[in-house]
Design a protein around this motif. Structure first.
Motif, PDB file in Angstrom:
ATOM      1  N   PHE A 141      -4.675   4.927  -8.098  1.00 55.32           N
ATOM      2  CA  PHE A 141      -5.505   4.474  -6.939  1.00 55.32           C
ATOM      3  C   PHE A 141      -6.652   3.442  -7.540  1.00 55.32           C
ATOM      4  O   PHE A 141      -6.698   2.566  -6.486  1.00 55.32           O
ATOM      5  CB  PHE A 141      -6.318   5.806  -6.629  1.00 55.32           C
ATOM      6  CG  PHE A 141      -7.313   5.624  -5.751  1.00 55.32           C
ATOM      7  CD1 PHE A 141      -6.695   5.580  -4.376  1.00 55.32           C
ATOM      8  CD2 PHE A 141      -8.808   5.509  -5.837  1.00 55.32           C
ATOM      9  CE1 PHE A 141      -7.772   5.316  -3.079  1.00 55.32           C
ATOM     10  CE2 PHE A 141      -9.501   5.369  -4.537  1.00 55.32           C
ATOM     11  CZ  PHE A 141      -9.179   5.107  -3.526  1.00 55.32           C
ATOM     12  N   ARG A 142      -7.139   3.416  -8.761  1.00 55.49           N
ATOM     13  CA  ARG A 142      -8.072   2.400  -9.173  1.00 55.49           C
ATOM     14  C   ARG A 142      -7.152   0.942  -9.325  1.00 55.49           C
ATOM     15  O   ARG A 142      -7.618  -0.102  -8.788  1.00 55.49           O
ATOM     16  CB  ARG A 142      -8.583   2.876 -10.409  1.00 55.49           C
ATOM     17  CG  ARG A 142      -9.604   4.086 -10.175  1.00 55.49           C
ATOM     18  CD  ARG A 142     -10.079   4.468 -11.486  1.00 55.49           C
ATOM     19  NE  ARG A 142     -11.279   5.417 -11.203  1.00 55.49           N
ATOM     20  CZ  ARG A 142     -10.983   6.715 -11.551  1.00 55.49           C
ATOM     21  NH1 ARG A 142      -9.825   7.025 -11.969  1.00 55.49           N
ATOM     22  NH2 ARG A 142     -12.044   7.629 -11.422  1.00 55.49           N
ATOM     23  N   ILE A 143      -6.070   0.899  -9.722  1.00 56.06           N
ATOM     24  CA  ILE A 143      -5.241  -0.426 -10.020  1.00 56.06           C
ATOM     25  C   ILE A 143      -4.912  -0.889  -8.671  1.00 56.06           C
ATOM     26  O   ILE A 143      -5.064  -1.947  -8.515  1.00 56.06           O
ATOM     27  CB  ILE A 143      -4.058   0.150 -10.826  1.00 56.06           C
ATOM     28  CG1 ILE A 143      -4.235   0.453 -12.126  1.00 56.06           C
ATOM     29  CG2 ILE A 143      -3.123  -1.188 -10.609  1.00 56.06           C
ATOM     30  CD1 ILE A 143      -2.938   0.811 -12.853  1.00 56.06           C
ATOM     31  N   MET A 144      -4.632   0.137  -7.671  1.00 53.32           N
ATOM     32  CA  MET A 144      -4.370  -0.593  -6.407  1.00 53.32           C
ATOM     33  C   MET A 144      -5.649  -1.078  -5.699  1.00 53.32           C
ATOM     34  O   MET A 144      -5.480  -1.989  -5.169  1.00 53.32           O
ATOM     35  CB  MET A 144      -3.892   0.935  -5.562  1.00 53.32           C
ATOM     36  CG  MET A 144      -3.841   0.497  -4.039  1.00 53.32           C
ATOM     37  SD  MET A 144      -3.341   2.121  -3.347  1.00 53.32           S
ATOM     38  CE  MET A 144      -3.455   1.747  -1.528  1.00 53.32           C
ATOM     39  N   THR A 178       0.663  -1.097   0.053  1.00 55.85           N
ATOM     40  CA  THR A 178      -0.012   0.152   0.078  1.00 55.85           C
ATOM     41  C   THR A 178       0.719   1.206   0.145  1.00 55.85           C
ATOM     42  O   THR A 178       0.452   2.231  -0.707  1.00 55.85           O
ATOM     43  CB  THR A 178      -1.006   0.055   1.092  1.00 55.85           C
ATOM     44  OG1 THR A 178      -1.552  -1.140   1.170  1.00 55.85           O
ATOM     45  CG2 THR A 178      -1.827   1.243   1.115  1.00 55.85           C
ATOM     46  N   PHE A 179       1.944   1.025   0.638  1.00 58.34           N
ATOM     47  CA  PHE A 179       2.903   2.414   0.993  1.00 58.34           C
ATOM     48  C   PHE A 179       3.550   2.595  -0.562  1.00 58.34           C
ATOM     49  O   PHE A 179       3.660   3.902  -0.914  1.00 58.34           O
ATOM     50  CB  PHE A 179       3.832   2.146   1.892  1.00 58.34           C
ATOM     51  CG  PHE A 179       4.609   3.254   2.109  1.00 58.34           C
ATOM     52  CD1 PHE A 179       4.315   4.549   2.408  1.00 58.34           C
ATOM     53  CD2 PHE A 179       6.136   3.333   1.852  1.00 58.34           C
ATOM     54  CE1 PHE A 179       5.087   5.759   2.653  1.00 58.34           C
ATOM     55  CE2 PHE A 179       7.048   4.501   2.362  1.00 58.34           C
ATOM     56  CZ  PHE A 179       6.361   5.632   2.432  1.00 58.34           C
ATOM     57  N   THR A 180       3.827   1.668  -1.400  1.00 61.63           N
ATOM     58  CA  THR A 180       4.242   1.842  -2.498  1.00 61.63           C
ATOM     59  C   THR A 180       3.378   2.784  -3.618  1.00 61.63           C
ATOM     60  O   THR A 180       3.753   3.749  -4.260  1.00 61.63           O
ATOM     61  CB  THR A 180       4.513   0.625  -3.487  1.00 61.63           C
ATOM     62  OG1 THR A 180       5.212  -0.284  -2.632  1.00 61.63           O
ATOM     63  CG2 THR A 180       5.546   0.601  -4.346  1.00 61.63           C
ATOM     64  N   TYR A 181       2.196   2.340  -3.650  1.00 60.66           N
ATOM     65  CA  TYR A 181       1.072   3.162  -4.294  1.00 60.66           C
ATOM     66  C   TYR A 181       0.979   4.380  -3.883  1.00 60.66           C
ATOM     67  O   TYR A 181       0.704   5.392  -4.474  1.00 60.66           O
ATOM     68  CB  TYR A 181      -0.032   2.400  -4.466  1.00 60.66           C
ATOM     69  CG  TYR A 181       0.027   1.165  -5.241  1.00 60.66           C
ATOM     70  CD1 TYR A 181      -0.059   1.371  -6.879  1.00 60.66           C
ATOM     71  CD2 TYR A 181       0.268  -0.110  -4.798  1.00 60.66           C
ATOM     72  CE1 TYR A 181       0.101   0.140  -7.801  1.00 60.66           C
ATOM     73  CE2 TYR A 181       0.333  -1.284  -5.720  1.00 60.66           C
ATOM     74  CZ  TYR A 181       0.125  -1.086  -7.050  1.00 60.66           C
ATOM     75  OH  TYR A 181       0.470  -2.218  -7.806  1.00 60.66           O
ATOM     76  N   THR A 182       0.855   4.506  -2.487  1.00 60.33           N
ATOM     77  CA  THR A 182       0.718   5.923  -1.671  1.00 60.33           C
ATOM     78  C   THR A 182       1.844   6.795  -2.093  1.00 60.33           C
ATOM     79  O   THR A 182       1.599   8.131  -2.478  1.00 60.33           O
ATOM     80  CB  THR A 182       0.632   5.688  -0.318  1.00 60.33           C
ATOM     81  OG1 THR A 182      -0.045   4.854  -0.029  1.00 60.33           O
ATOM     82  CG2 THR A 182       0.597   7.088   0.277  1.00 60.33           C
ATOM     83  N   ILE A 183       3.022   6.419  -2.397  1.00 62.45           N
ATOM     84  CA  ILE A 183       4.479   7.231  -2.642  1.00 62.45           C
ATOM     85  C   ILE A 183       3.820   7.936  -4.078  1.00 62.45           C
ATOM     86  O   ILE A 183       4.290   9.089  -4.184  1.00 62.45           O
ATOM     87  CB  ILE A 183       5.658   6.349  -2.713  1.00 62.45           C
ATOM     88  CG1 ILE A 183       5.894   6.054  -1.336  1.00 62.45           C
ATOM     89  CG2 ILE A 183       6.586   7.255  -3.355  1.00 62.45           C
ATOM     90  CD1 ILE A 183       7.146   5.036  -1.448  1.00 62.45           C
ATOM     91  N   PHE A 184       3.437   7.024  -4.954  1.00 64.68           N
ATOM     92  CA  PHE A 184       3.273   7.616  -6.474  1.00 64.68           C
ATOM     93  C   PHE A 184       2.070   8.599  -6.324  1.00 64.68           C
ATOM     94  O   PHE A 184       2.006   9.578  -7.104  1.00 64.68           O
ATOM     95  CB  PHE A 184       2.968   6.399  -7.363  1.00 64.68           C
ATOM     96  CG  PHE A 184       4.133   5.622  -7.693  1.00 64.68           C
ATOM     97  CD1 PHE A 184       4.821   6.217  -9.031  1.00 64.68           C
ATOM     98  CD2 PHE A 184       4.710   4.527  -7.283  1.00 64.68           C
ATOM     99  CE1 PHE A 184       5.958   5.730  -9.405  1.00 64.68           C
ATOM    100  CE2 PHE A 184       5.596   4.079  -7.943  1.00 64.68           C
ATOM    101  CZ  PHE A 184       6.372   4.638  -8.920  1.00 64.68           C
TER     102      PHE A 184
END
Length: 441
Positions: free
Chosen positions: A273-276, A239-245
């Motif tokens: 966000f949708r991919i996540m 989750t943190f990886t996508y939050t960084i982007f």
């Protein structure tokens, strides 16, 4: 960094003696050696000495008195160490992190660190482990001595006991180099992990991805993300990886003056966000706050409201940061009723305690609309809640009340409490930066 245990009184004494010898540029003579003979050097005491060297030798005067925390304002551009050193030799003005550092103190601190690292090993037969090796490597990284850093890590990796250079060590170096503005060098350290027999984990990937996004190198960061997303890859994203982007796309879009670039970056953030969510990751309140803040600052309030409803539907409770995004937007577009409604909703739903950052936009918007008495009421409510407003906000309300002839509407107790709080702030800052003494009324 791994938190260290508190040192005992005897260990503190020998640590202070060693640091005093370093600062006074004295050798670690026989007197200091004899006084330390009965003191068994521990990993904590050696790490404390190495950890204190950047604080005494590498810190610039402008950083004195900064907040004690993990947040650092890293440079937005990649530094070039060679050009900076050439400018210093030619007495040319150097801007950036190196502009207020003393090269002589840095060289002295670096020499003393290496001397101590070898001295404690030869004089007391101290066996270095991964923690002391990491602290020494961090000293070299903060001194921007990259050649010495790679040579030191190479020597430590070739030692017989092995295990001195770990994934945690290289990850800490990546973080420090990124804070120093040396993102390309941090990327080189990431790729050198295999040379030191280390395997990167998800934390190492997140650290280098955040460093690349910080300077706007999204192409390389997305390449690493695509590598993590490969089927069966050892370090899948979290989750943190996508939050960084998402956070970086929103922040970087606001730094451009092109509407097309803003639209593109926000589309990328929403797409990730949708991919996540599609891949089964559960976004937390930080992820939602990053995207909501980006939407509110680019006047996409409909999308921000959708995200706000979605996070409540998923059971992710908003906090004060979430509500402050909407309060700032509604105050900026003069929809003060909606801003006040969000403030009241935050208090009623017990989603956070409003502070000065929550009240200030509303107070300023009310003063611009000429609703000075309502602004006064919110100022009193802010002070009653235990917070002290900014000096500019307090003077704004006070001057507006004087203009309409309502000088008695702000009670003396409130004025005294605010003025004492502002004075206390100045006194705290003056301990480290006395030049602000001239600004005290």
């Amino acid at each position: 960094m791994i938190p260290s245990k508190p040192l005992s009184g005897s260990c503190k004494s020998i640590v202070q003696q060693v640091l005093a010898a370093m600062i006074q540029n004295r050798p670690f003579d026989t007197c200091l050696t004899s006084s330390a003979t009965n003191q068994l050097w521990s990993v904590e005491s050696v790490s404390e000495v190495l950890r204190s060297i950047p604080r005494f030798f590498f810190q610039s005067p402008k950083s004195i008195g900064r907040q004690k925390g993990f947040r650092h304002r890293a440079p937005l551009k990649q530094r070039n160490i060679r050009i900076e050193r050439d400018k210093l030799l030619n007495c040319i003005l150097v801007l950036g992190p190196a502009s207020h550092k003393d090269p002589q103190k840095i060289n002295l601190g670096l020499a003393k660190a290496l001397e101590f690292y070898n001295w404690v090993e030869t004089q007391f037969s101290f066996v270095h482990n991964d923690r002391t090796c990491r602290e020494m490597a961090c000293v070299l990284a903060r001194a921007n001595e990259l050649k010495s850093l790679w040579e030191f890590l190479g020597r430590m990796a070739r030692r017989e006991n092995g295990g001195l250079v770990t994934t945690s060590t290289v990850t800490c170096l990546i973080k420090i180099l990124a804070e120093e503005g040396l993102v390309n060098e941090a990327l080189a350290a990431f790729y050198r992990m295999k040379q030191f027999h280390c395997k990167p984990d998800v934390y190492a990937y997140n650290t280098i991805i955040h460093a690349l996004c910080r300077i706007g190198n999204f192409r390389k960061a997305r390449f690493l993300l695509e590598q993590m997303e490969l089927p069966g890859f050892r370090c899948p994203p979290d989750t943190f990886t996508y939050t960084i982007f998402i956070s970086s796309y929103c922040k970087y879009s606001l730094q451009t003056g092109c509407k097309k670039a803003i639209r593109r970056r926000l589309w990328e953030a929403n797409h990730l966000f949708r991919i996540m969510i599609f891949k089964g990751f559960v976004p937390d309140v930080v992820t939602y706050n990053c995207l909501i803040d980006g939407c509110c600052k680019t006047y996409r309030i409909e999308r921000a409201s959708e995200l706000f409803d979605d996070m409540i539907r998923r059971g992710c409770l908003p906090n004060r940061v979430t509500y402050n995004c909407f309060i700032r937007y509604y105050s900026a577009v003069s929809e003060i009723t909606n801003a006040i409604g969000m403030l009241r909703r935050m208090k009623e739903m017990n989603h956070g305690i409003p502070t000065s950052s929550s009240y200030t936009p509303i107070i300023h918007a009310l003063c611009e609309e000429g609703r000075v008495l309502e602004a006064r009421d919110f100022l009193v409510e802010l002070v009653g809640g235990g917070s002290i407003p900014r000096e500019y906000t307090y003077k704004l309300v006070r001057d507006k009340l004087n203009l309409i002839g309502e000088t008695d509407f702000l009670w003396d107790s409130v004025c005294k409490k605010v003025e004492d709080g502002v004075m206390y702030r100045y006194q705290q800052v003056m301990k480290f930066k006395p030049f602000l003494a001239n600004k005290i009324p």
